[in-house]
Write an enzyme that holds these catalytic residues in place. Sequence first.
Site, PDB file in Angstrom:
ATOM      1  N   ARG A  84      -4.732   0.706   4.467  1.00  8.98           N
ATOM      2  CA  ARG A  84      -4.124   1.812   3.720  1.00  8.98           C
ATOM      3  C   ARG A  84      -3.951   1.384   2.269  1.00  8.98           C
ATOM      4  O   ARG A  84      -3.548   0.242   2.005  1.00  8.98           O
ATOM      5  CB  ARG A  84      -2.757   2.155   4.317  1.00  8.98           C
ATOM      6  CG  ARG A  84      -2.805   2.859   5.659  1.00  8.98           C
ATOM      7  CD  ARG A  84      -1.422   2.911   6.281  1.00  8.98           C
ATOM      8  NE  ARG A  84      -1.382   3.657   7.528  1.00  8.98           N
ATOM      9  CZ  ARG A  84      -1.773   3.183   8.715  1.00  8.98           C
ATOM     10  NH1 ARG A  84      -2.243   1.960   8.812  1.00  8.98           N
ATOM     11  NH2 ARG A  84      -1.712   3.927   9.795  1.00  8.98           N
ATOM     12  N   HIS A  87       1.290   1.245   1.803  1.00  6.84           N
ATOM     13  CA  HIS A  87       1.883   1.117   3.147  1.00  6.84           C
ATOM     14  C   HIS A  87       0.926   0.407   4.112  1.00  6.84           C
ATOM     15  O   HIS A  87       0.862   0.751   5.294  1.00  6.84           O
ATOM     16  CB  HIS A  87       2.259   2.489   3.718  1.00  6.84           C
ATOM     17  CG  HIS A  87       3.321   3.209   2.949  1.00  6.84           C
ATOM     18  ND1 HIS A  87       4.648   3.147   3.275  1.00  6.84           N
ATOM     19  CD2 HIS A  87       3.259   4.000   1.841  1.00  6.84           C
ATOM     20  CE1 HIS A  87       5.351   3.884   2.420  1.00  6.84           C
ATOM     21  NE2 HIS A  87       4.533   4.402   1.534  1.00  6.84           N
ATOM     22  N   ARG A 124       5.812   4.833  12.582  1.00  9.62           N
ATOM     23  CA  ARG A 124       5.273   3.631  11.926  1.00  9.62           C
ATOM     24  C   ARG A 124       6.160   3.302  10.728  1.00  9.62           C
ATOM     25  O   ARG A 124       6.377   4.137   9.855  1.00  9.62           O
ATOM     26  CB  ARG A 124       3.820   3.837  11.484  1.00  9.62           C
ATOM     27  CG  ARG A 124       3.182   2.589  10.885  1.00  9.62           C
ATOM     28  CD  ARG A 124       1.699   2.804  10.589  1.00  9.62           C
ATOM     29  NE  ARG A 124       1.077   1.620  10.020  1.00  9.62           N
ATOM     30  CZ  ARG A 124       1.055   1.322   8.711  1.00  9.62           C
ATOM     31  NH1 ARG A 124       1.626   2.118   7.823  1.00  9.62           N
ATOM     32  NH2 ARG A 124       0.477   0.217   8.286  1.00  9.62           N
ATOM     33  N   ASN A 160      10.565   7.794   3.826  1.00 11.42           N
ATOM     34  CA  ASN A 160      10.901   6.424   3.436  1.00 11.42           C
ATOM     35  C   ASN A 160      12.340   6.121   3.833  1.00 11.42           C
ATOM     36  O   ASN A 160      13.077   7.011   4.254  1.00 11.42           O
ATOM     37  CB  ASN A 160      10.764   6.256   1.915  1.00 11.42           C
ATOM     38  CG  ASN A 160       9.311   6.123   1.463  1.00 11.42           C
ATOM     39  OD1 ASN A 160       8.422   5.757   2.248  1.00 11.42           O
ATOM     40  ND2 ASN A 160       9.058   6.423   0.211  1.00 11.42           N
ATOM     41  N   PHE A 173       1.146   9.236  -9.212  1.00  9.48           N
ATOM     42  CA  PHE A 173       1.151   8.291  -8.091  1.00  9.48           C
ATOM     43  C   PHE A 173       0.165   7.128  -8.275  1.00  9.48           C
ATOM     44  O   PHE A 173       0.535   5.966  -8.107  1.00  9.48           O
ATOM     45  CB  PHE A 173       0.899   9.036  -6.774  1.00  9.48           C
ATOM     46  CG  PHE A 173       1.192   8.201  -5.553  1.00  9.48           C
ATOM     47  CD1 PHE A 173       2.488   7.830  -5.239  1.00  9.48           C
ATOM     48  CD2 PHE A 173       0.172   7.772  -4.710  1.00  9.48           C
ATOM     49  CE1 PHE A 173       2.766   7.060  -4.108  1.00  9.48           C
ATOM     50  CE2 PHE A 173       0.439   7.007  -3.583  1.00  9.48           C
ATOM     51  CZ  PHE A 173       1.739   6.648  -3.285  1.00  9.48           C
ATOM     52  N   ARG A 370       1.181  15.467  -2.370  1.00 11.42           N
ATOM     53  CA  ARG A 370       1.006  14.684  -1.139  1.00 11.42           C
ATOM     54  C   ARG A 370       0.238  15.505  -0.105  1.00 11.42           C
ATOM     55  O   ARG A 370      -0.637  14.985   0.587  1.00 11.42           O
ATOM     56  CB  ARG A 370       2.370  14.274  -0.572  1.00 11.42           C
ATOM     57  CG  ARG A 370       3.141  13.330  -1.453  1.00 11.42           C
ATOM     58  CD  ARG A 370       4.474  12.974  -0.819  1.00 11.42           C
ATOM     59  NE  ARG A 370       4.301  12.069   0.304  1.00 11.42           N
ATOM     60  CZ  ARG A 370       5.246  11.810   1.213  1.00 11.42           C
ATOM     61  NH1 ARG A 370       6.413  12.410   1.142  1.00 11.42           N
ATOM     62  NH2 ARG A 370       5.019  10.963   2.191  1.00 11.42           N
ATOM     63  N   TYR A 374      -3.160  13.368   1.589  1.00 12.06           N
ATOM     64  CA  TYR A 374      -3.203  12.588   2.830  1.00 12.06           C
ATOM     65  C   TYR A 374      -4.454  12.848   3.680  1.00 12.06           C
ATOM     66  O   TYR A 374      -4.970  11.933   4.313  1.00 12.06           O
ATOM     67  CB  TYR A 374      -1.930  12.815   3.662  1.00 12.06           C
ATOM     68  CG  TYR A 374      -0.728  12.066   3.099  1.00 12.06           C
ATOM     69  CD1 TYR A 374      -0.324  10.848   3.644  1.00 12.06           C
ATOM     70  CD2 TYR A 374      -0.005  12.543   2.024  1.00 12.06           C
ATOM     71  CE1 TYR A 374       0.763  10.151   3.135  1.00 12.06           C
ATOM     72  CE2 TYR A 374       1.079  11.862   1.509  1.00 12.06           C
ATOM     73  CZ  TYR A 374       1.460  10.666   2.065  1.00 12.06           C
ATOM     74  OH  TYR A 374       2.529   9.972   1.560  1.00 12.06           O
ATOM     75  N   ARG A 381     -10.237   6.352   5.062  1.00 12.00           N
ATOM     76  CA  ARG A 381      -9.837   5.132   5.762  1.00 12.00           C
ATOM     77  C   ARG A 381     -10.406   5.091   7.177  1.00 12.00           C
ATOM     78  O   ARG A 381     -10.863   4.045   7.643  1.00 12.00           O
ATOM     79  CB  ARG A 381      -8.304   5.087   5.816  1.00 12.00           C
ATOM     80  CG  ARG A 381      -7.711   3.817   6.365  1.00 12.00           C
ATOM     81  CD  ARG A 381      -6.214   3.786   6.127  1.00 12.00           C
ATOM     82  NE  ARG A 381      -5.486   4.766   6.910  1.00 12.00           N
ATOM     83  CZ  ARG A 381      -5.097   4.584   8.167  1.00 12.00           C
ATOM     84  NH1 ARG A 381      -5.371   3.446   8.787  1.00 12.00           N
ATOM     85  NH2 ARG A 381      -4.428   5.514   8.813  1.00 12.00           N
TER      86      ARG A 381
HETATM   87  C1  HEM Z   1       8.363  10.940  -1.500  1.00  9.89           C
HETATM   88  C2  HEM Z   1       7.278  10.295  -1.779  1.00  9.89           C
HETATM   89  C3  HEM Z   1       6.452   9.582  -0.767  1.00  9.89           C
HETATM   90  C4  HEM Z   1       6.799   9.109   0.466  1.00  9.89           C
HETATM   91  C5  HEM Z   1       8.122   9.181   1.161  1.00  9.89           C
HETATM   92  C6  HEM Z   1       5.615   8.512   1.042  1.00  9.89           C
HETATM   93  C7  HEM Z   1       5.554   7.921   2.286  1.00  9.89           C
HETATM   94  C8  HEM Z   1       4.442   7.369   2.850  1.00  9.89           C
HETATM   95  C9  HEM Z   1       4.401   6.649   4.083  1.00  9.89           C
HETATM   96  C10 HEM Z   1       5.567   6.405   5.003  1.00  9.89           C
HETATM   97  C11 HEM Z   1       3.130   6.231   4.263  1.00  9.89           C
HETATM   98  C12 HEM Z   1       2.633   5.372   5.416  1.00  9.89           C
HETATM   99  C13 HEM Z   1       2.233   6.183   6.584  1.00  9.89           C
HETATM  100  C14 HEM Z   1       1.868   5.265   7.718  1.00  9.89           C
HETATM  101  O1  HEM Z   1       2.748   4.520   8.192  1.00  9.89           O
HETATM  102  O2  HEM Z   1       0.698   5.307   8.146  1.00  9.89           O
HETATM  103  C15 HEM Z   1       2.362   6.706   3.154  1.00  9.89           C
HETATM  104  C16 HEM Z   1       1.037   6.476   2.986  1.00  9.89           C
HETATM  105  C17 HEM Z   1       0.341   7.008   1.968  1.00  9.89           C
HETATM  106  N1  HEM Z   1       0.824   7.787   0.929  1.00  9.89           N
HETATM  107 FE1  HEM Z   1       2.677   8.305   0.586  1.00  9.89          FE
HETATM  108  N2  HEM Z   1       4.583   8.651   0.164  1.00  9.89           N
HETATM  109  C18 HEM Z   1       5.056   9.312  -0.948  1.00  9.89           C
HETATM  110  C19 HEM Z   1       4.359   9.722  -2.039  1.00  9.89           C
HETATM  111  C20 HEM Z   1       3.026   9.755  -2.074  1.00  9.89           C
HETATM  112  C21 HEM Z   1       2.263  10.427  -3.070  1.00  9.89           C
HETATM  113  C22 HEM Z   1       2.834  11.207  -4.249  1.00  9.89           C
HETATM  114  C23 HEM Z   1       0.962  10.228  -2.751  1.00  9.89           C
HETATM  115  C24 HEM Z   1      -0.259  10.723  -3.447  1.00  9.89           C
HETATM  116  C25 HEM Z   1      -0.305  11.804  -4.193  1.00  9.89           C
HETATM  117  C26 HEM Z   1       0.920   9.414  -1.569  1.00  9.89           C
HETATM  118  C27 HEM Z   1      -0.214   8.952  -0.957  1.00  9.89           C
HETATM  119  C28 HEM Z   1      -0.244   8.137   0.141  1.00  9.89           C
HETATM  120  C29 HEM Z   1      -1.440   7.563   0.679  1.00  9.89           C
HETATM  121  C30 HEM Z   1      -2.825   7.703   0.094  1.00  9.89           C
HETATM  122  C31 HEM Z   1      -1.073   6.847   1.824  1.00  9.89           C
HETATM  123  C32 HEM Z   1      -1.973   6.040   2.735  1.00  9.89           C
HETATM  124  C33 HEM Z   1      -2.218   6.868   3.959  1.00  9.89           C
HETATM  125  C34 HEM Z   1      -3.050   6.162   5.002  1.00  9.89           C
HETATM  126  O3  HEM Z   1      -4.073   5.590   4.658  1.00  9.89           O
HETATM  127  O4  HEM Z   1      -2.647   6.234   6.192  1.00  9.89           O
HETATM  128  N3  HEM Z   1       2.184   9.166  -1.161  1.00  9.89           N
HETATM  129  N4  HEM Z   1       3.182   7.398   2.305  1.00  9.89           N
END
Ligand code: HEM
Length: 703
Positions: A84, A87, A124, A160, A173, A370, A374, A381
């Site tokens: 990832r 995270h 997770r 989170n 981001f 977001r 995702y 991935r």
């Molecule tokens: C409140 C803001 C955010 C929270 C709480 C958050 C939370 C998370 C969490 C918990 C994961 C891990 C999921 C897992 O365990 O597989 C994750 C992955 C990810 N997040 Fe966020 N995120 C935030 C903001 C953002 C933003 C603004 C973006 C993009 C615009 C973003 C893009 C991603 C990406 C690309 C992943 C990787 C996903 C994967 O490959 O499984 N996140 N995020």
Amino acid sequence: MAKSARQSSGTPATIHDQKLERGNGGELHQIAEGDTPVLTTAQGVPVADDQNTLKIGERGPSLIEDFHFREKIFHFDHERIPERVVHARGYGAHGYFETYESLAKYTRADIFQRAGEKTPAFVRFSTVAGSEGSADLARDVRGFAVKLYTKEGNWDIVGNNIPVFFIQDAIKFPDIIHSVKPEPDRGFPQAASAHDTFWDFISLTPESMHMIMWVMSDRAIPRSFRFMEGFGVHTFRFLNAKDESTFVKFHWKPKLGLQSVVWNEALKINGADPDFHRRDLWDAIQSGNFPEWELRVQLFDQDFADSFDFDVLDPTKLIPEEVIAPIALGRLVLDRMPDNLFAETEQVAFMTQNVPPGVDFSNDPLLQGRNFSYLDTQIKRLGSTNFTHLPINAPKCPFHHFQQDGHMAMRNPVGRVNYQPNSFGEGPRESAQRGFRSFPEAMDGQKVRLRAASFADHYSQARQFFNSQTAPEQKHIGMALTFELSKVETSVIRERMISHLLNIDEGLAETVADKLGIKELPKPADAAVAPRDDLEPSPALSILANGPDSFAGRKVGVLVSPGADASLLKKLRTAIEKEGATVEVIAPKVGGVEAADGTMIAAKHMIDGGPSVLFDAVALVLSEEGAERLAGEAAARDFVADAFAHCKFIAFTPGAAPLLRKAGVDPKADEGLIGLGDAKAIAGFIESCRKLRLWSRETAVKL
Ligand code: HEM
């Protein structure tokens, strides 16, 4: 005569407890016998020899004809998928969500219609910045992603352990993440925010100041996934059967209360057990101590949103629980580890846009971004749009659609018709009644790239957070900022951060500046909106003000020596286990020690491998002679000195005095040192442990 397909000489060999066959070159072969299945290729062809490639002669070149070797090595070469992008390091578990009572008044989400309903769940937990193999105790936000397999589709609450975020708009981001990841020219530091690029970005991004207060607090170094909260962060909507909307924020509250470690401890845990959080979750679930969280929601209407001090669409703001009390909807219990980490925890694909009918989005620009991101990241991935075919991602309710083909398709529409409308009466159709409907919010406006003026107050809630912390927690924030900024090489970045801190708390800014050797305070940063000082502190934001007052789920490390009092240890263990906590024994040798009464005390760790940072409290059950010997052992002295420095409760038998002395700990230093004279003393120790740490000691140890 030519040799047979397998080149084993067939000569039997024995290695301790194993009977094997010895091959031509002395290599060993384990042979399928009795009920043992025969090894096959992935095509199901039985394998005769898995120790040698096919060659011409015993010393000749290998043959490409060797399909078994080719298949095995090619498969191995493809074992890794991209981690990832954020995270990457995470750990998951299965469980269920149990609904307390119907919430039909607010939402038609099927999961909330019936009291007692159990919905399968997968969670997770993760750190954000580090790569897959990084250590668990990085100072970082923790991901808390929950997949609920509801009867009307999968619902992911991708949250989170901190209720606000660094940025207000998703377009930033990539920048924030690039800044915190290892610097691109040098490739370090790994899993750490303590470097120039991160603080450069932050110091130029005032909207991140509230989040920075949280990330510099003990929230960013949790003791266990089991002892941390989770938050959906954004404002979402609930929609009831009449499509009436109520705004909602999601909070997960751990049953065992909140607990964090101290930074010096975190640094040492990372060395002693980089898998500390993983192991903790594994141990708890495998031993039947299933972690549990309550889902609570803050519900509010448009009138509240219009009258609240801050914009409810701004993800850098929260609504204090004292302003809107969260109400409990149900409980999440994690009761089963995955069978396979890769198949489940690695391949699970969370997406904020996975919501069932009855849940809807707000216009929070971070959430909107977001929802876009995702799906793209999962396709990249996991390599195919068919990632939803993987069991961990597939809905557990009936589902029917016409999407087909593509890489690794495991399910395609059945029959002649793969489209609709069609004349054959085949396949699914839409339902206005049952289907997902968006809130028909009236929208009107110019097409602009514009941040709402209502997002412009960047300091008031940062100040409110700081003011809501207890004295030790405020001190930790100062120490964290000092540590982080001490690693920043560019002095103007440090000074810029001090100028922000001056808008949050002058005392904090002065302390950090002093520790960084900044003699002259800079001017406070220009604030877009003057910081407010009339926001009431919110006790709900403090970890220590919300202690569990229980030692359940925690762990005591008991250091023993030869000649230790076995019956005292037994009483201690019984009392600790009655409290719902566990005991691990540490000894000079992993085989354990012989007690004074001649019985053997088994040990889980030898002293070098079981430092006190792995435990919530410690006990020294030592004979005087044993303590004398251990006093000569650096690891044993550290065991005691660290437990003291980390404000832990320390119980000790009278014989432990020589070790305490050598570790520089006065047995009468404070009430956190508890002599184990009798059973009453054991009860006193347990009672103290319920407070988790003796924070008043911290000033004495000057951490
Ligand atoms: C409140 C803001 C955010 C929270 C709480 C958050 C939370 C998370 C969490 C918990 C994961 C891990 C999921 C897992 O365990 O597989 C994750 C992955 C990810 N997040 Fe966020 N995120 C935030 C903001 C953002 C933003 C603004 C973006 C993009 C615009 C973003 C893009 C991603 C990406 C690309 C992943 C990787 C996903 C994967 O490959 O499984 N996140 N995020």
